[in-house]
Design a protein around this motif. Sequence first.
Motif, short mmCIF file in Angstrom:
data_model
loop_
_atom_site.label_atom_id
_atom_site.label_comp_id
_atom_site.label_asym_id
_atom_site.label_seq_id
_atom_site.Cartn_x
_atom_site.Cartn_y
_atom_site.Cartn_z
N GLU A 90 -3.28 9.66 -3.58
CA GLU A 90 -4.05 8.99 -4.63
C GLU A 90 -3.61 7.54 -4.79
O GLU A 90 -4.44 6.64 -4.97
N ASN A 100 3.25 -2.12 -4.96
CA ASN A 100 2.26 -3.20 -4.88
C ASN A 100 2.75 -4.49 -5.54
O ASN A 100 1.97 -5.41 -5.72
N VAL A 116 0.82 -1.21 0.00
CA VAL A 116 0.00 0.00 0.00
C VAL A 116 0.86 1.26 0.00
O VAL A 116 0.62 2.21 -0.74
N GLU A 158 -4.82 5.44 -1.82
CA GLU A 158 -6.27 5.22 -1.91
C GLU A 158 -6.59 4.14 -2.94
O GLU A 158 -7.41 3.25 -2.70
N ARG A 159 -5.93 4.21 -4.09
CA ARG A 159 -6.19 3.21 -5.14
C ARG A 159 -5.76 1.83 -4.69
O ARG A 159 -6.47 0.84 -4.92
N ARG A 160 -4.63 1.75 -4.02
CA ARG A 160 -4.13 0.44 -3.61
C ARG A 160 -4.97 -0.16 -2.49
O ARG A 160 -5.14 -1.38 -2.43
N ILE A 161 -5.51 0.67 -1.61
CA ILE A 161 -6.36 0.15 -0.55
C ILE A 161 -7.62 -0.48 -1.14
O ILE A 161 -8.05 -1.56 -0.71
N THR A 162 -8.19 0.18 -2.13
CA THR A 162 -9.41 -0.37 -2.76
C THR A 162 -9.13 -1.68 -3.48
O THR A 162 -10.04 -2.48 -3.70
N ARG A 163 -7.87 -1.91 -3.85
CA ARG A 163 -7.51 -3.10 -4.60
C ARG A 163 -6.91 -4.20 -3.73
O ARG A 163 -6.43 -5.22 -4.27
#
Length: 285
Positions: free
Chosen positions: A218, A126, A122, A221-226
Amino acid sequence: MLWAARCLIQPPGPHRHQNARIVELDALRGLAVLGIVLMNVYVFAMPQQAYLNPMAWEDGSLSDKTVWAFSFFFVEDKFRTLFAMLFGAGIAMMIAKNCSGQWKRHVARMIVLFLIGLIHSVLLANNDILRGYAMAGLLLPFFVRFSAKVLLTGSALLMAVHLAGGLVFMGGFSPYLEQVQQLPSTNPAIARFAEQNYGSDPAAIAGSLQRGEESFGERVERRITRIPATTIFTLSSVPLNLAAMLVGVVLWKWGALSGGWTSSRLRKAEVRLALISLPALIVLA
């Protein structure tokens, strides 16, 4: 009882104090990490498509092709696999040293390792390998008591599972390829898919470059959602990682990783393996 039986395993080779570190293995781990760094630098420097295809980014100069070929022959997946082998051997050594409470300690180590990998994926990058090692490492104690022959057979079977799983995923579960199977090979969708993932499709390249320009917030945030998706993807690497770890256990049992092999024997093994692998790599390249 099974754990106790596994704890009876002792490595061949010269006698060492049970608490002594094997300096050569520490150096080899460092070498493996440096090799992984080389590939990370490579992938971070260009769009992701260029990692597998040197022609994807600015048509690939001669130097780009040369660096790609060198990386493919001598670095890509070699050092990561070496590190996995040493990881497997290290776990086997810890099990052999002290059996008291080793199961709980081992599970705790793998949980901590997984959490470190998750944080790394995160906050930093990744493409971490730690979560995959933790997942495979949880299974490793069930195998270490078996003979070298059984472990090598198991490793080969796991590699077959990895390859077959990839083919099944690509040919069965991928919505895109399920559609392709029903279309002639000349369908433009096939070429478009290849260009987007491995070629020089302008929109795909732009998307890769745009991700590289994200702010830290940003990106996090993107990595948390994934996290669910990347965890499932990492789970698919367990057969491959466990296969390498089993080979590491075998090399430890044989004495190759505990100082039991002479330099001459190591060189002969190196030449034989190179004669097998390098021609195959040339064909693949």
